[in-house]
Design a protein around this motif. Structure first.
Motif, PDB file in Angstrom:
ATOM      1  N   GLU A   1      39.716  36.836  49.498  1.00  0.00           N
ATOM      2  CA  GLU A   1      40.648  36.932  48.375  1.00  0.00           C
ATOM      3  C   GLU A   1      40.792  35.621  47.610  1.00  0.00           C
ATOM      4  O   GLU A   1      41.153  35.616  46.444  1.00  0.00           O
ATOM      5  CB  GLU A   1      42.028  37.376  48.879  1.00  0.00           C
ATOM      6  N   THR A   2      40.512  34.507  48.260  1.00  0.00           N
ATOM      7  CA  THR A   2      40.667  33.191  47.629  1.00  0.00           C
ATOM      8  C   THR A   2      39.457  32.783  46.789  1.00  0.00           C
ATOM      9  O   THR A   2      39.468  31.722  46.174  1.00  0.00           O
ATOM     10  CB  THR A   2      40.914  32.119  48.695  1.00  0.00           C
ATOM     11  N   THR A   3      38.443  33.633  46.740  1.00  0.00           N
ATOM     12  CA  THR A   3      37.244  33.339  45.948  1.00  0.00           C
ATOM     13  C   THR A   3      37.610  33.200  44.475  1.00  0.00           C
ATOM     14  O   THR A   3      38.346  34.011  43.921  1.00  0.00           O
ATOM     15  CB  THR A   3      36.196  34.459  46.117  1.00  0.00           C
ATOM     16  N   ILE A   4      37.087  32.170  43.853  1.00  0.00           N
ATOM     17  CA  ILE A   4      37.338  31.935  42.432  1.00  0.00           C
ATOM     18  C   ILE A   4      36.392  32.796  41.595  1.00  0.00           C
ATOM     19  O   ILE A   4      35.181  32.769  41.783  1.00  0.00           O
ATOM     20  CB  ILE A   4      37.128  30.443  42.071  1.00  0.00           C
ATOM     21  N   VAL A   5      36.960  33.563  40.680  1.00  0.00           N
ATOM     22  CA  VAL A   5      36.186  34.359  39.728  1.00  0.00           C
ATOM     23  C   VAL A   5      35.886  33.448  38.547  1.00  0.00           C
ATOM     24  O   VAL A   5      36.787  32.816  37.996  1.00  0.00           O
ATOM     25  CB  VAL A   5      36.970  35.603  39.271  1.00  0.00           C
ATOM     26  N   GLU A   6      34.618  33.380  38.166  1.00  0.00           N
ATOM     27  CA  GLU A   6      34.197  32.489  37.087  1.00  0.00           C
ATOM     28  C   GLU A   6      33.839  33.263  35.835  1.00  0.00           C
ATOM     29  O   GLU A   6      33.492  34.442  35.889  1.00  0.00           O
ATOM     30  CB  GLU A   6      32.966  31.687  37.529  1.00  0.00           C
ATOM     31  N   CYS A   7      33.890  32.563  34.717  1.00  0.00           N
ATOM     32  CA  CYS A   7      33.445  33.112  33.450  1.00  0.00           C
ATOM     33  C   CYS A   7      31.948  33.373  33.537  1.00  0.00           C
ATOM     34  O   CYS A   7      31.191  32.528  34.022  1.00  0.00           O
ATOM     35  CB  CYS A   7      33.743  32.129  32.323  1.00  0.00           C
ATOM     36  N   GLY A   8      31.518  34.514  33.066  1.00  0.00           N
ATOM     37  CA  GLY A   8      30.108  34.862  33.093  1.00  0.00           C
ATOM     38  C   GLY A   8      29.270  34.080  32.107  1.00  0.00           C
ATOM     39  O   GLY A   8      28.057  34.013  32.237  1.00  0.00           O
ATOM     40  N   ARG A   9      29.900  33.455  31.133  1.00  0.00           N
ATOM     41  CA  ARG A   9      29.169  32.692  30.130  1.00  0.00           C
ATOM     42  C   ARG A   9      29.150  31.197  30.447  1.00  0.00           C
ATOM     43  O   ARG A   9      28.100  30.577  30.454  1.00  0.00           O
ATOM     44  CB  ARG A   9      29.773  32.901  28.744  1.00  0.00           C
ATOM     45  N   CYS A  10      30.333  30.593  30.716  1.00  0.00           N
ATOM     46  CA  CYS A  10      30.397  29.129  30.841  1.00  0.00           C
ATOM     47  C   CYS A  10      30.789  28.635  32.236  1.00  0.00           C
ATOM     48  O   CYS A  10      30.904  27.433  32.441  1.00  0.00           O
ATOM     49  CB  CYS A  10      31.349  28.553  29.800  1.00  0.00           C
ATOM     50  N   ASN A  11      31.008  29.541  33.162  1.00  0.00           N
ATOM     51  CA  ASN A  11      31.349  29.222  34.552  1.00  0.00           C
ATOM     52  C   ASN A  11      32.734  28.610  34.745  1.00  0.00           C
ATOM     53  O   ASN A  11      33.029  28.091  35.824  1.00  0.00           O
ATOM     54  CB  ASN A  11      30.301  28.301  35.185  1.00  0.00           C
ATOM     55  N   SER A  12      33.604  28.668  33.765  1.00  0.00           N
ATOM     56  CA  SER A  12      34.968  28.178  33.933  1.00  0.00           C
ATOM     57  C   SER A  12      35.731  29.115  34.863  1.00  0.00           C
ATOM     58  O   SER A  12      35.509  30.325  34.852  1.00  0.00           O
ATOM     59  CB  SER A  12      35.701  28.131  32.592  1.00  0.00           C
ATOM     60  N   PRO A  13      36.652  28.594  35.669  1.00  0.00           N
ATOM     61  CA  PRO A  13      37.445  29.458  36.548  1.00  0.00           C
ATOM     62  C   PRO A  13      38.397  30.329  35.745  1.00  0.00           C
ATOM     63  O   PRO A  13      39.009  29.885  34.781  1.00  0.00           O
ATOM     64  CB  PRO A  13      38.207  28.468  37.429  1.00  0.00           C
ATOM     65  N   ARG A  14      38.490  31.615  36.145  1.00  0.00           N
ATOM     66  CA  ARG A  14      39.359  32.563  35.435  1.00  0.00           C
ATOM     67  C   ARG A  14      40.510  33.050  36.302  1.00  0.00           C
ATOM     68  O   ARG A  14      41.448  33.658  35.810  1.00  0.00           O
ATOM     69  CB  ARG A  14      38.541  33.762  34.982  1.00  0.00           C
ATOM     70  N   GLY A  15      40.431  32.809  37.606  1.00  0.00           N
ATOM     71  CA  GLY A  15      41.459  33.266  38.536  1.00  0.00           C
ATOM     72  C   GLY A  15      40.818  33.555  39.883  1.00  0.00           C
ATOM     73  O   GLY A  15      39.639  33.287  40.088  1.00  0.00           O
ATOM     74  N   THR A  16      41.597  34.118  40.779  1.00  0.00           N
ATOM     75  CA  THR A  16      41.073  34.445  42.100  1.00  0.00           C
ATOM     76  C   THR A  16      40.693  35.918  42.175  1.00  0.00           C
ATOM     77  O   THR A  16      41.146  36.734  41.370  1.00  0.00           O
ATOM     78  CB  THR A  16      42.101  34.151  43.201  1.00  0.00           C
ATOM     79  N   LEU A  17      39.910  36.232  43.164  1.00  0.00           N
ATOM     80  CA  LEU A  17      39.543  37.626  43.401  1.00  0.00           C
ATOM     81  C   LEU A  17      40.791  38.442  43.743  1.00  0.00           C
ATOM     82  O   LEU A  17      40.920  39.588  43.337  1.00  0.00           O
ATOM     83  CB  LEU A  17      38.507  37.708  44.525  1.00  0.00           C
ATOM     84  N   ALA A  18      41.736  37.834  44.448  1.00  0.00           N
ATOM     85  CA  ALA A  18      42.993  38.525  44.776  1.00  0.00           C
ATOM     86  C   ALA A  18      43.754  38.893  43.511  1.00  0.00           C
ATOM     87  O   ALA A  18      44.277  40.007  43.397  1.00  0.00           O
ATOM     88  CB  ALA A  18      43.849  37.642  45.673  1.00  0.00           C
TER      89      ALA A  18
END
Length: 64
Positions: free
Chosen positions: A31-48
């Motif tokens: 759940e703590t995995t960071i979801v990244e932007c598909g274009r620029c790899n910026s963090p968008r939030g956690t999987l949770a």
């Protein structure tokens, strides 16, 4: 715990404006995995945060 754990999931990337996201093997990721932007790899939030949002099932949150 990261600062993203306490934030809401970002639909639109603040850095590039993209809506795409990416997570490697989301079915196996914690759940703590960071979801990244598909274009620029910026963090968008956690999987949770993303799973919580998906579980709400509200269609009245956004206008398209």
């Amino acid at each position: 715990m990261t600062t993203l754990d306490n934030q809401k999931f970002q639909f639109v990337c603040d850095a590039c404006g993209s809506l795409t996201i990416k997570v490697a093997h989301p079915e196996q990721a914690p759940e703590t995995t960071i979801v990244e932007c598909g274009r620029c790899n910026s963090p968008r939030g956690t999987l949770a945060a993303l799973r919580h949002l998906a579980g709400q099932g509200r269609s009245d949150l956004f206008e398209f």
